[in-house]
Design a protein around this motif. Structure first.
Motif, PDB file in Angstrom:
ATOM      1  N   TRP B 137       0.700  -1.224  -0.098  1.00  0.00           N
ATOM      2  CA  TRP B 137       0.043  -0.245   0.003  1.00  0.00           C
ATOM      3  C   TRP B 137       0.766   1.190  -0.116  1.00  0.00           C
ATOM      4  N   SER B 138       2.156   1.242   0.301  1.00  0.00           N
ATOM      5  CA  SER B 138       3.089   2.326   0.440  1.00  0.00           C
ATOM      6  C   SER B 138       4.402   1.744   0.765  1.00  0.00           C
ATOM      7  N   PRO B 139       5.321   2.477   0.719  1.00  0.00           N
ATOM      8  CA  PRO B 139       6.691   1.964   0.688  1.00  0.00           C
ATOM      9  C   PRO B 139       6.935   1.262   2.142  1.00  0.00           C
ATOM     10  N   VAL B 140       6.029   1.716   3.040  1.00  0.00           N
ATOM     11  CA  VAL B 140       6.055   1.232   4.536  1.00  0.00           C
ATOM     12  C   VAL B 140       4.906   0.309   4.915  1.00  0.00           C
ATOM     13  N   LEU B 191      -3.139  -0.557  -8.615  1.00  0.00           N
ATOM     14  CA  LEU B 191      -3.057  -1.166  -7.182  1.00  0.00           C
ATOM     15  C   LEU B 191      -3.542   0.022  -6.170  1.00  0.00           C
ATOM     16  N   ALA B 192      -4.013  -1.001  -5.055  1.00  0.00           N
ATOM     17  CA  ALA B 192      -4.472   0.037  -3.964  1.00  0.00           C
ATOM     18  C   ALA B 192      -3.377   0.527  -3.531  1.00  0.00           C
ATOM     19  N   HIS B 193      -3.658   1.639  -2.695  1.00  0.00           N
ATOM     20  CA  HIS B 193      -2.609   2.514  -2.026  1.00  0.00           C
ATOM     21  C   HIS B 193      -2.991   3.392  -0.701  1.00  0.00           C
ATOM     22  N   VAL B 194      -2.284   3.776   0.339  1.00  0.00           N
ATOM     23  CA  VAL B 194      -2.613   4.368   1.396  1.00  0.00           C
ATOM     24  C   VAL B 194      -1.948   5.893   1.073  1.00  0.00           C
ATOM     25  N   GLU B 776      13.692   8.547   1.806  1.00  0.00           N
ATOM     26  CA  GLU B 776      13.592   8.831   0.387  1.00  0.00           C
ATOM     27  C   GLU B 776      12.496   8.354  -0.378  1.00  0.00           C
ATOM     28  N   ASP B 777      12.170   6.926  -0.166  1.00  0.00           N
ATOM     29  CA  ASP B 777      10.954   6.344  -0.660  1.00  0.00           C
ATOM     30  C   ASP B 777       9.781   7.139  -0.266  1.00  0.00           C
ATOM     31  N   VAL B 780       9.328  10.324  -2.238  1.00  0.00           N
ATOM     32  CA  VAL B 780       8.893  10.068  -3.602  1.00  0.00           C
ATOM     33  C   VAL B 780       7.553   9.652  -3.658  1.00  0.00           C
ATOM     34  N   ASN B 781       7.067   8.907  -2.626  1.00  0.00           N
ATOM     35  CA  ASN B 781       5.719   8.241  -2.717  1.00  0.00           C
ATOM     36  C   ASN B 781       4.851   9.453  -2.470  1.00  0.00           C
ATOM     37  N   ASP B 782       5.155  10.406  -1.692  1.00  0.00           N
ATOM     38  CA  ASP B 782       4.175  11.333  -1.067  1.00  0.00           C
ATOM     39  C   ASP B 782       4.174  12.460  -2.294  1.00  0.00           C
ATOM     40  N   ALA B 783       5.147  12.659  -2.866  1.00  0.00           N
ATOM     41  CA  ALA B 783       5.154  13.651  -4.233  1.00  0.00           C
ATOM     42  C   ALA B 783       4.367  12.751  -5.366  1.00  0.00           C
ATOM     43  N   ARG B 784       4.270  11.683  -5.587  1.00  0.00           N
ATOM     44  CA  ARG B 784       3.587  11.084  -6.547  1.00  0.00           C
ATOM     45  C   ARG B 784       2.008  10.971  -6.265  1.00  0.00           C
TER      46      ARG B 784
END
Ligand code: SF4
Ligand code: SF4
Ligand code: SF4
Ligand code: FES
Ligand code: FES
Lengths: 169, 800
Positions: B137-140, B191-194, B776-777, B780-784
Motif C-alpha cells: 500500500w505504500s513503501p512502508v 493497485l490500492a494505496h494508502v 527517500e522512498d 517520492v511516494n508522497d510527491a507521487r
C-alpha cells in the motif's frame, strides 16, 4: 441553487440533497438515501458520485466506499436499462426461483450482475423482495412481476423490449 | 468516580465505577484475551475473545464493553469460556493461512498465542482456503489479507489515533476486507494505496501479521534480535523506541524500530521516522575509516592514530600560533548531553575559544531566562497527555513534533481537552481545536504583545478574516481557562518570547514549552554549545572559569560570525562535530580554503567533503548517554547498533585533546585524584581539593575508570550545570524520563536571533533523512500521491 458548484446531479436532485444533509442530527445519516437517489438518477454509483456525496456530507471518499460496498443493492457499474432482479430466497426457491433464474440467464445470455451487449437488460440474483405470497417473483427496476413461470418471464422480457413496460426508477 | 467492589475468579477487586471489566482485571493481574479491544480507542466488540461469565447475566458477556458494577461476580476462565474462545479461534482460523513460519508476526502474534493457549489446532472447516496476494500500500505499509482477523484495530488507530482515516472496512460478512483510501480503480498503477502519514501505527496495532512494515518484513524472526530501549534520534519530542538489532559481519545492524515496552512518554506512539528511519545507520555511504587531505588535494583513508595525530598537532599549532580566538567550533543537535558538554569544555579550555555554536532551532536562552525564577512553569511532554486546556502558538506539531500532536489528539479525545490555536497556517491540529485564529507569519510579535495585555497590538493582527473582536474573544477564552499548557513554536524568539512568558507567569496554572526540531536541540543549548552561554545558561562574559576549568571570559563568535571570520581570513581552524554548516548556512567553500577543518561525521556531507580531517562518527543509536527533549525531559540513550570503524564523538574529542597535549584528567574527571589533592591534609579551605572526587564520594559514586566513560562527564554535569543538579540518577538509569527545569540568570540583554528552523516535516530529517532510503522512498511516494491529488488528507474538514 445547489450548495455544490458544478454538481453532477440534476437541479432537482441537487436541491433534494441540499435539504437531505440538513435534516438528520448527523450529516452522514444522509449517506444511504443519497446513494440510492444518486443511483436512480445516474444509473450506478460512479467515482464522481462518490466524490460529490463525500463533499456534500463532509466525509472522506473512503467512508462513502465503506458504506457503498456493504449494500449489494448499490452498484458501482452501470446496469442495463432494465435491471432484472430474480428472487431465490426460500419461498421463491420452493416455487421455482432457481429455474426462473436459469431461464433468465439462458434467455438473456448473461449471468448474475451482467449486462446484455445492447445494454437493455441486466440480471441479478437477489434476496427476498417481499413478494413471497406470490412467489416466485422478480423485480424489473422498481416494477414487480409475480407468480412467474419461464413462459411468463418471456412475456415480461418482450414487454420491455417493445417499450411497453413501466420504466420506473 | 466512586469505587465499586466486585469479585473476579474469587478475588475481590475494587475499581472506579465505569472502568471496563477488561481494564479492571488487567490492573488486578488477571489477563482476559482480546483481539479487537485496544486501550484508548473506541470499543468495537467484534471478536468475542474476551467473553466472561457474569453471574445473573444470561449469556457470556464481553469484558471489553462491560463496565464494572458493585457486587458483580465474574468468572474469566472456565471450561465453558475456554470452549467459547476456542470456537472463536476456530472460526478465525477458518481462512487463516497459518503461514506462521514465514510471517513477520510469528513469535509475537496474538492469534498464535491464543491458539496455543486454547488449543484450537483442529478445525471443522474443510473448505479450501481463499488465498489473496499480498499488497503493497505504500513503501512502508504492506497488507496480507488472508491473515487479517478483522479486529478493526488498524481502522480505529488510523482514524481516531492519527486523525488520518486512511483505512476503512468494505464489503460485508465473510468477504469483509480492510481497504486503503486510494482504491485500485483510481490508481494509475491499478493497485490500492494508502495516502497517509505513513506512521505505521496500524502495523503496530495489528494483533497478527496482516499489516507488515516495509523495513522489517521478511528480514528476521523476532527471537533472533536483541532489543535495546533508547530514544528516537529524529525530532525533539523524545519518543522512547526499542531497536531490534542483529549481528552482522561488521557490527550490529538495526533491523526494526518499535516501542514494544510502551513505557516511554510516547506510550504506543512512534511516527514514521522513529519507526523506520533508523536505516541511515546501515547506509553503505557511511564513512568507516578516517580520511586525511593529502598534499595533492585528495582525501585518503589513514589509520586512526595518524588522523588523530594530524588533527591534534595541527589544532595545537594553530592555537599556539594564531590563538584560540582564531578557532571556531560547531556542535550538533544530535550529540548526547555528555558529548555536547565535553565539546564546549574542550573548546573553551583546550582550544581556548568561546567561538562555539550549533544550529539553533528555538530560542532556549530566552526561554530559560524568562522562566528560571518560576519553578513549576516549564511543561513536560507528559503534560500534553493530561492538560485540560492547551494553547498552541505557531509551530506545526503534526508535521514537526508528531508525538506532541499525537498526545494532544489523545488528550482531546479521551479527556475532552480544549485546544486553542494561533498560527499563520491552518495546521492540521485545528481539526481538534476549540478555537483557531490565523495571523500573518510576521505578526507573532504582535500576538505576544497582545496576549500579554497590549491592546494596541491588535492592529498588527487583524486582517479581513479576523477583526479585533475575534482576537479579544480568543484572548478572553484562553485567559478564562483555569489552567493552560502553552506550546510555543520557534516563531517566537528573543524579546517577543520573553514578553509572552513574563506575562504568562503572572497568571496562575500556566505552563510553557518551546518546541524545537532535533532530538537534543534542548540539550545542546542547556550544555552551552553557544558562544555567549556556558552550560546552564551562565553568561560567558560573567566568569573566567566554569567549575575548576579556566575559560576565556568573553563572548565568542556565533555561527555566522565564525564564517564571516573565515571569509576575512581570520579563521585558522574549524572543528565541526556532527553538523553540516556549509549546506545549512549556504557557506561558500572557497571562504574556508585557508582554514584547517576537522569534521566528525557519519557521511561525506558538503562540510566533510572540504575538510582536512574527516573522522567517522557513530550516531545516537550507537552510543550511550543522555538527551533532553524540547520540553526539558531528560532521558537515557543506550547503544543499540554498531558499525566497525566508527567511534563515538565523545571518544574522538578526548583523543584529539590528548593529541593536543591537554590534561585529560582535567577534561574528563576519571579515576581517583583528578588534581593534586593537598586539601585533605591541610584542611579543605587551604588547598586545591579534588572537588570532583569529593563530590563523587559525597554522592556515593565510584570514580569512572575510563576517559571515554561518558558517565564521568555526566557526574560533572550534575555537579556543575544549573538545572541538571536536580537530576535523579535512578530515574535516568531506569530508562524513565524526568523533567528538569532550567536555572538561568534572568537577563535583559538583547541577543542576536540566530534561530533557523530546520523545516523538517514527516519525511525529512536533516542529514539523517538524506541518507535514509526509507525516508527517500516516502518522499517520492508522497510527491507521487500529491501529484495525483487523489485524497487530500490535509484539506478535509473533520467528519461529524
Ligand atoms: S501508516 Fe499511519 S496514517 Fe498510514 S494507514 Fe497506517 S495508521 Fe494510518
Ligand atoms: S489488518 Fe490487522 S489490525 Fe487491521 S483488522 Fe486486520 S487483523 Fe485487525
Ligand atoms: S515523534 Fe519525534 S521523537 Fe517520536 S518517533 Fe517521531 S521523530 Fe522520533
Ligand atoms: S422469498 Fe422471494 S420474494 Fe420473499
Ligand atoms: S476484545 Fe471484547 S469483543 Fe473483542
Amino acid at each position: 441553487m445547489s450548495e455544490v458548484a458544478n454538481t453532477i446531479f440534476s437541479p432537482e436532485l441537487a436541491a433534494r440533497f441540499d435539504k437531505l444533509v440538513t435534516i438528520y442530527p448527523l450529516k452522514r445519516s444522509a449517506l444511504v438515501p443519497m446513494l440510492l437517489y444518486a443511483q436512480d438518477e445516474v444509473g450506478y454509483i460512479s467515482d464522481a458520485v462518490v466524490t460529490e456525496i463525500a463533499q456534500r456530507i463532509g466525509i472522506y471518499e473512503l467512508d462513502v466506499r465503506n458504506v457503498l460496498s456493504y449494500y449489494s443493492m448499490l452498484r458501482t457499474r452501470p446496469a442495463g436499462k432494465y435491471n432484472v432482479q430474480v428472487c431465490t430466497n426460500i419461498s421463491c426457491m420452493l416455487r421455482g426461483g432457481y429455474e426462473l433464474l436459469d431461464h433468465c440467464k439462458k434467455q438473456l445470455g448473461i449471468g448474475h450482475k451482467e449486462v446484455t451487449p445492447d445494454g437493455l437488460f441486466s440480471l441479478e440474483e437477489v434476496e427476498c423482495i417481499g413478494a413471497c405470497c406470490w412467489a416466485p417473483a422478480a423485480q424489473v427496476n422498481y416494477d414487480f412481476h409475480d407468480n412467474l413461470t419461464p413462459g411468463k418471464m418471456d412475456e415480461v422480457f418482450a414487454m420491455y423490449r417493445e417499450g411497453r413496460g413501466k420504466d420506473v426508477k | 468516580m466512586a469505587d465499586v467492589t466486585f469479585t473476579v475468579d474469587g478475588t475481590r477487586i475494587t475499581a472506579p465505577a465505569g472502568t471496563l471489566l477488561i481494564e479492571a482485571c488487567k490492573s488486578a493481574g488477571i489477563e482476559i484475551p482480546a483481539f479487537c479491544y485496544y486501550p484508548g480507542l473506541s470499543l468495537q466488540a467484534a471478536c468475542r475473545m474476551c467473553v466472561v461469565r457474569i453471574e445473573k447475566m444470561p449469556k457470556l458477556q464481553t469484558a471489553c464493553t462491560t463496565p464494572v458494577a458493585e457486587g458483580m461476580v465474574v468468572q474469566t476462565e472456565t471450561p465453558e469460556i475456554a470452549q467459547a474462545r476456542k470456537a472463536t479461534l476456530q472460526l478465525l482460523l477458518g481462512n487463516h493461512p497459518l503461514d506462521c513460519p514465514v510471517c513477520d508476526a510469528g513469535g509475537e502474534c496474538e492469534l498464535q498465542d491464543m491458539t496455543f493457549k486454547y488449543g484450537a489446532a483442529d478445525s471443522f472447516y474443510a473448505e479450501p482456503k481463499n488465498h489473496r496476494e499480498e499488497q503493497q500500500w505504500s513503501p512502508v505499509v504492506f497488507f496480507d489479507r488472508p491473515r487479517c482477523i478483522l479486529c478493526y484495530r488498524c481502522v480505529r488507530m488510523c482514524g481516531e489515533g492519527m486523525d488520518v482515516f486512511a483505512l476503512g472496512i468494505q464489503n460485508r460478512g465473510a468477504s469483509s476486507v480492510i481497504a486503503p483510501n486510494v482504491p485500485a480503480v483510481q490508481s494509475p498503477d491499478d493497485l490500492a494505496h494508502v495516502d497517509c502519514e505513513q506512521c505505521g501505527m496500524c502495523i503496530d496495532a495489528c494483533p497478527v501479521g496482516a499489516l507488515t512494515s516495509g523495513t522489517y518484513r521478511y528480514k528476521t524472526r523476532p527471537w533472533e534480535m536483541n532489543h535495546v530501549a533508547t530514544v528516537c534520534t529524529h525530532c525533539g519530542d523524545g519518543c522512547k523506541t526499542t531497536l531490534g538489532v542483529r549481528s552482522t559481519s561488521d557490527g550490529s545492524e538495526i533491523v526494526r524500530g518499535d516501542n514494544r515496552d510502551k513505557s516511554g512518554m510516547n506510550g504506543d506512539f512512534l511516527c514514521n521516522k522513529g519507526r523506520y528511519a533508523f536505516d541511515f545507520a546501515n547506509s553503505p555511504d557511511r564513512i568507516t575509516t578516517p580520511l586525511v587531505r593529502q598534499p595533492d588535494g585528495t582525501l585518503k583513508p589513514v589509520s586512526w592514530e595518524a588522523a588523530l595525530d594530524h588533527a591534534g598537532k595541527k589544532l595545537r599549532e594553530l592555537r599556539d600560533t594564531r590563538g584560540g580566538k582564531s578557532i571556531g567550533v560547531v556542535g550538533s543537535n544530535r550529540l548526547t548531553n555528555e558529548e555536547a558538554y565535553l565539546l564546549q569544555k574542550f573548546a573553551r579550555s583546550v582550544l581556548q575559544t568561546n567561538n562555539i555554536d550549533h544550529h539553533r532551532t528555538a530560542d532556549y536562552v530566552a526561554f530559560a531566562q524568562a522562566l528560571s525564577d518560576h519553578p513549576g512553569r516549564t511543561a513536560s511532554q507528559l503534560d500534553t497527555t493530561t492538560a485540560k486546556a492547551v494553547m498552541i502558538i505557531g509551530g506545526d506539531p503534526t508535521n514537526e513534533n508528531p508525538l506532541t500532536a499525537w498526545n494532544l489528539r489523545s488528550d482531546v479525545r479521551l479527556n475532552a481537552a480544549r485546544l486553542h490555536i494561533v498560527n499563520h497556517q491552518q495546521i492540521k491540529l485545528t481539526r481538534q481545536a476549540k478555537s483557531f485564529l490565523q495571523i500573518s507569519d510576521l505578526s507573532y510579535g504582535a500576538l505576544a504583545a497582545f496576549l500579554a495585555g497590549d491592546d494596541s497590538a491588535v492592529d498588527g493582527l487583524v486582517h479581513p478574516a479576523a477583526d479585533a473582536a475575534a482576537f479579544h474573544t480568543f484572548r478572553d477564552t484562553v485567559r478564562a481557562e483555569e489552567s493552560l499548557l502553552v506550546l510555543i513554536g520557534n516563531e517566537l524568539r528573543g524579546e517577543d518570547l520573553k514578553r509572552l512568558l513574563n506575562f504568562g507567569v503572572t497568571l496562575p496554572n500556566r505552563k510553557f514549552a518551546l518546541l524545537s526540531d532535533y532530538v537534543n536541540s534542548r540539550g545542546a543549548a542547556d550544555m552551552g554549545l553557544l558562544p555567549d552561554m556556558l552550560p546552564g545558561y551562565t553568561p560567558a562574559t560573567s566568569t573566567n572559569s566554569f567549575g575548576e576549568t579556566a575559560i576565556p571570559m568573553a563572548a565568542g563568535l556565533d555561527m555566522l560570525e565564525i564564517f564571516d571570520a573565515a571569509a576575512k581570513g581570520d579563521l585558522s581552524a574549524l572543528y565541526v562535530v556532527g553538523a553540516n554548516p556549509v549546506l545549512r548556512y549556504d557557506i561558500d567553500p572557497a571562504t574556508l580554503k585557508n582554514t584547517f577543518i576537522v569534521v566528525q561525521e557519519m557521511f561525506l556531507t558538503e562540510t566533510a567533503a572540504i575538510a582536512d580531517v574527516v573522522l567517522p562518527a557513530a550516531n545516537l543509536y550507537e552510543k550511550s548517554g543522555s538527551v533532553t527533549n524540547s520540553f526539558g525531559d531528560l532521558q537515557q540513550v543506550s547503544k543499540a547498533g554498531d558499525r566497525s570503524g566508527v567511534r563515538s564523538d565523545f571518544e574522538m574529542i578526548v583523543r584529539i585533546a590528548d593529541k593536543m597535549g591537554a590534561n585529560i584528567k582535567a577534561l574528563v574527571p576519571f579515576g581517583k585524584g583528578t588534581y593534586a589533592d593537598m586539601g585533605q591534609t591541610r584542611g579543605a579551605q587551604s588547598g586545591e581539593a579534588d572537588r570532583h572526587a569529593v563530590w563523587l564520594t559525597a554522592n556515593h559514586l565510584e570514580p569512572r575508570t575510563s576517559p571515554f566513560d561518558a558517565n564521568a562527564i555526566l557526574d560533572e554535569i550534575q555537579r556543575l550545570v544549573p538545572g541538571y543538579d536536580k537530576m535523579l540518577r535512578l530515574q535516568l538509569l531506569s530508562g524513565n524520563a524526568q523533567h528538569l527545569e532550567p536555572a538561568a540568570q534572568p537577563s535583559n540583554a538583547t541577543r542576536r536571533d540566530l534561530v533557523l528552523p530546520s523545516n523538517d516535516k514527516l519525511f525529512t530529517s536533516g542529514t539523517l533523512g538524506r541518507f535514509s532510503p526509507m525516508l527517500e522512498d516516502l518522499q517520492v511516494n508522497d510527491a507521487r500521491l500529491a501529484a495525483q491529488k487523489l485524497v487530500q488528507i490535509d484539506n478535509q474538514a473533520a467528519a461529524d
